[in-house]
Write a protein that holds these residues in place. Sequence first.
Motif, PDB file in Angstrom:
ATOM      1  N   SER A  39      43.446  43.366  51.430  1.00 51.08           N
ATOM      2  CA  SER A  39      43.835  44.797  51.407  1.00 51.08           C
ATOM      3  C   SER A  39      42.717  45.655  50.850  1.00 51.08           C
ATOM      4  CB  SER A  39      45.105  44.979  50.578  1.00 51.08           C
ATOM      5  OG  SER A  39      46.175  44.224  51.125  1.00 51.08           O
ATOM      6  N   ALA A  40      42.105  45.230  49.757  1.00 51.15           N
ATOM      7  CA  ALA A  40      41.042  46.016  49.144  1.00 51.15           C
ATOM      8  C   ALA A  40      39.821  46.101  50.061  1.00 51.15           C
ATOM      9  CB  ALA A  40      40.651  45.401  47.803  1.00 51.15           C
ATOM     10  N   TYR A  41      39.511  45.037  50.772  1.00 50.51           N
ATOM     11  CA  TYR A  41      38.336  45.051  51.640  1.00 50.51           C
ATOM     12  C   TYR A  41      38.514  46.024  52.802  1.00 50.51           C
ATOM     13  CZ  TYR A  41      34.958  43.580  55.133  1.00 50.51           C
ATOM     14  OH  TYR A  41      33.963  43.587  56.085  1.00 50.51           O
ATOM     15  N   PHE A  42      39.635  45.897  53.493  1.00 46.32           N
ATOM     16  CA  PHE A  42      39.815  46.760  54.664  1.00 46.32           C
ATOM     17  C   PHE A  42      40.149  48.200  54.280  1.00 46.32           C
ATOM     18  CE2 PHE A  42      40.260  42.624  56.696  1.00 46.32           C
ATOM     19  CZ  PHE A  42      39.473  42.805  57.823  1.00 46.32           C
ATOM     20  N   ALA A  43      40.558  48.423  53.018  1.00 47.75           N
ATOM     21  CA  ALA A  43      40.744  49.797  52.542  1.00 47.75           C
ATOM     22  C   ALA A  43      39.437  50.413  52.077  1.00 47.75           C
ATOM     23  CB  ALA A  43      41.772  49.828  51.419  1.00 47.75           C
ATOM     24  N   GLY A  44      38.396  49.577  51.997  1.00 53.44           N
ATOM     25  CA  GLY A  44      37.101  50.073  51.536  1.00 53.44           C
ATOM     26  C   GLY A  44      37.044  50.312  50.057  1.00 53.44           C
ATOM     27  N   ASN A  45      37.948  49.717  49.321  1.00 49.66           N
ATOM     28  CA  ASN A  45      38.003  49.910  47.871  1.00 49.66           C
ATOM     29  C   ASN A  45      37.206  48.782  47.206  1.00 49.66           C
ATOM     30  OD1 ASN A  45      38.653  50.401  45.187  1.00 49.66           O
ATOM     31  ND2 ASN A  45      40.804  50.876  45.631  1.00 49.66           N
ATOM     32  N   GLN A  46      35.955  49.048  46.989  1.00 54.82           N
ATOM     33  CA  GLN A  46      35.083  48.029  46.415  1.00 54.82           C
ATOM     34  C   GLN A  46      35.475  47.690  44.985  1.00 54.82           C
ATOM     35  OE1 GLN A  46      30.987  49.185  46.350  1.00 54.82           O
ATOM     36  NE2 GLN A  46      30.284  47.252  45.433  1.00 54.82           N
ATOM     37  N   GLN A  47      35.868  48.681  44.211  1.00 57.69           N
ATOM     38  CA  GLN A  47      36.244  48.461  42.818  1.00 57.69           C
ATOM     39  C   GLN A  47      37.472  47.570  42.713  1.00 57.69           C
ATOM     40  OE1 GLN A  47      36.885  52.087  40.667  1.00 57.69           O
ATOM     41  NE2 GLN A  47      37.229  51.062  38.687  1.00 57.69           N
ATOM     42  N   GLN A  48      38.477  47.813  43.549  1.00 58.20           N
ATOM     43  CA  GLN A  48      39.688  46.999  43.522  1.00 58.20           C
ATOM     44  C   GLN A  48      39.392  45.568  43.977  1.00 58.20           C
ATOM     45  OE1 GLN A  48      42.891  48.549  45.885  1.00 58.20           O
ATOM     46  NE2 GLN A  48      44.287  46.827  45.400  1.00 58.20           N
ATOM     47  N   LEU A  49      38.508  45.424  44.931  1.00 62.57           N
ATOM     48  CA  LEU A  49      38.137  44.090  45.406  1.00 62.57           C
ATOM     49  C   LEU A  49      37.475  43.270  44.305  1.00 62.57           C
ATOM     50  CD1 LEU A  49      37.879  42.106  47.780  1.00 62.57           C
ATOM     51  CD2 LEU A  49      35.734  43.223  48.394  1.00 62.57           C
ATOM     52  N   GLU A  50      36.553  43.899  43.592  1.00 59.72           N
ATOM     53  CA  GLU A  50      35.906  43.194  42.486  1.00 59.72           C
ATOM     54  C   GLU A  50      36.882  42.901  41.349  1.00 59.72           C
ATOM     55  OE1 GLU A  50      32.660  45.654  41.406  1.00 59.72           O
ATOM     56  OE2 GLU A  50      31.438  45.145  43.176  1.00 59.72           O
ATOM     57  N   GLN A  51      37.819  43.835  41.114  1.00 55.22           N
ATOM     58  CA  GLN A  51      38.814  43.625  40.072  1.00 55.22           C
ATOM     59  C   GLN A  51      39.754  42.471  40.437  1.00 55.22           C
ATOM     60  OE1 GLN A  51      38.796  45.165  37.187  1.00 55.22           O
ATOM     61  NE2 GLN A  51      40.610  44.034  36.430  1.00 55.22           N
ATOM     62  N   THR A  52      40.038  42.311  41.714  1.00 54.46           N
ATOM     63  CA  THR A  52      40.898  41.204  42.149  1.00 54.46           C
ATOM     64  C   THR A  52      40.240  39.858  41.853  1.00 54.46           C
ATOM     65  OG1 THR A  52      41.867  42.570  43.908  1.00 54.46           O
ATOM     66  CG2 THR A  52      42.054  40.179  44.136  1.00 54.46           C
ATOM     67  N   LEU A  53      38.954  39.750  42.126  1.00 52.57           N
ATOM     68  CA  LEU A  53      38.258  38.486  41.854  1.00 52.57           C
ATOM     69  C   LEU A  53      38.206  38.188  40.360  1.00 52.57           C
ATOM     70  CD1 LEU A  53      37.458  38.862  44.847  1.00 52.57           C
ATOM     71  CD2 LEU A  53      35.227  37.900  44.259  1.00 52.57           C
ATOM     72  N   LYS A  54      38.016  39.223  39.538  1.00 49.21           N
ATOM     73  CA  LYS A  54      38.027  39.006  38.092  1.00 49.21           C
ATOM     74  C   LYS A  54      39.407  38.592  37.605  1.00 49.21           C
ATOM     75  CE  LYS A  54      34.290  42.258  37.021  1.00 49.21           C
ATOM     76  NZ  LYS A  54      33.917  43.517  36.311  1.00 49.21           N
ATOM     77  N   GLN A  55      40.451  39.157  38.210  1.00 49.97           N
ATOM     78  CA  GLN A  55      41.819  38.834  37.808  1.00 49.97           C
ATOM     79  C   GLN A  55      42.144  37.355  38.021  1.00 49.97           C
ATOM     80  OE1 GLN A  55      44.743  41.128  39.909  1.00 49.97           O
ATOM     81  NE2 GLN A  55      46.491  40.018  39.022  1.00 49.97           N
ATOM     82  N   PHE A  56      41.620  36.774  39.110  1.00 49.43           N
ATOM     83  CA  PHE A  56      41.921  35.384  39.427  1.00 49.43           C
ATOM     84  C   PHE A  56      40.774  34.441  39.078  1.00 49.43           C
ATOM     85  CE2 PHE A  56      44.721  37.851  42.155  1.00 49.43           C
ATOM     86  CZ  PHE A  56      45.928  37.191  41.986  1.00 49.43           C
ATOM     87  N   ASN A  57      39.834  34.945  38.272  1.00 53.63           N
ATOM     88  CA  ASN A  57      38.719  34.123  37.777  1.00 53.63           C
ATOM     89  C   ASN A  57      37.929  33.473  38.912  1.00 53.63           C
ATOM     90  OD1 ASN A  57      39.413  34.595  35.040  1.00 53.63           O
ATOM     91  ND2 ASN A  57      40.968  32.975  35.141  1.00 53.63           N
ATOM     92  N   VAL A  58      37.668  34.246  39.939  1.00 53.59           N
ATOM     93  CA  VAL A  58      36.865  33.754  41.061  1.00 53.59           C
ATOM     94  C   VAL A  58      35.420  34.165  40.825  1.00 53.59           C
ATOM     95  CG1 VAL A  58      36.517  33.824  43.560  1.00 53.59           C
ATOM     96  CG2 VAL A  58      38.835  33.930  42.618  1.00 53.59           C
ATOM     97  N   LYS A  59      34.533  33.180  40.766  1.00 49.07           N
ATOM     98  CA  LYS A  59      33.122  33.459  40.526  1.00 49.07           C
ATOM     99  C   LYS A  59      32.363  33.331  41.841  1.00 49.07           C
ATOM    100  CE  LYS A  59      33.184  31.835  35.745  1.00 49.07           C
ATOM    101  NZ  LYS A  59      32.588  30.891  34.760  1.00 49.07           N
ATOM    102  N   LEU A  60      31.626  34.379  42.163  1.00 52.00           N
ATOM    103  CA  LEU A  60      30.854  34.375  43.398  1.00 52.00           C
ATOM    104  C   LEU A  60      29.566  33.589  43.209  1.00 52.00           C
ATOM    105  CD1 LEU A  60      31.216  38.111  44.516  1.00 52.00           C
ATOM    106  CD2 LEU A  60      32.475  36.126  45.361  1.00 52.00           C
TER     107      LEU A  60
END
Length: 363
Positions: free
Chosen positions: A328-349
């Motif tokens: 949802s964050a990616y296709f909405a173009g919300n970069q901040q929410q996308l990065e916050q989602t990864l931090k929420q689930f402890n996903v490390k790029l």
Amino acid sequence: MTDSIMNKAATMEIPINSNGDTGTLTEDDSLEQAAKLQWSLDEKVGSSRGTRDLQQVMVSGPNLNETSIVSGGYGGTAEGIIPTSSIKGSNMHHSSSSSSMTAEETTRGVAVEKLETVKKWGLNTYKCTKQMISERFGRGSRTVDLELEAQIEVLRDTKRKYENVLRLARALTNHFYNMVQTQHALGDTFADLSQKSPELRDEFGYNAETQKLLCKNGETLLGAINFFVSSINTLVNKTMEDTLMTIKMYENARLEYDAYRSDLEELSMGPRDAVAMARIEAAQQQYQVQKDKYERLRSDVAIKLKFLEENKVKVMHKQLLLFHNAISAYFAGNQQQLEQTLKQFNVKLKPPGADKPSWLEEQ
């Protein structure tokens, strides 16, 4: 020795003096000369024999096989002499025969043990095959736990559906990765054209920045999708597979239990003589062993199914929420929410080029 001296003295008719001349000697001188001659000969013979014995001992060493044990003390008769070679030979023969017998008994014991193992395996295989054929043709009875069988069937159906989700998620990952690589190449091309086309510099520049931003967000989304795929893969191919392996062991134990149960029932319906009673008692013991094994594995399967269901709900709740928020964050173009989602689930790029092998691995 006196007789020898006298004999030699009697035969000495022509004595020889120190100068080699013949002469007459008196009787006393003749006896004295004969005694000295005999003593000298005995000394030479004894000395030569001792020398030869000493040389033989020094060259070849003492021969223990020729030594003797004398019974009866010094000066006894030869009847008490026992050659030690016979004692040593008998002891060595007894020791070698004992060791050979021990090795032979060990080998025989191992062979008998292997034969018994093969015999038991063959008998068990025959009974299980007979039971399986009887069940397929509807002749034999089968032990069924309806509740457990239903849970097992649900698990197998769930695993098939999750495998399909895993296949589709991997396909999405591959396609999206190709799209991100295309956006990255397209952004580089736009940036290059903006430098070489002064009249379209701004237009090419805007598009280059847009493609670079999409590429960055796409790499972030790829990290979330890869984490989702990895978690589903662990759940399907490790957790569920481990439970299914236990279920397979349970089904084999169920087949063996039914085979020995049918065998016991057949023996119970036969004659009741002494031989039959002994066979029935042995079959009863084997039946009890298989029953205990079947009940233990049934309990293990029930426990694993319970924990698997709890683990599946927990894992899928987290992964589905991650997948939804990231998409949802990616296709909405919300970069901040996308990065916050990864931090929420402890996903490390992974940093760019992390998948590329190092120069040490390339050697």
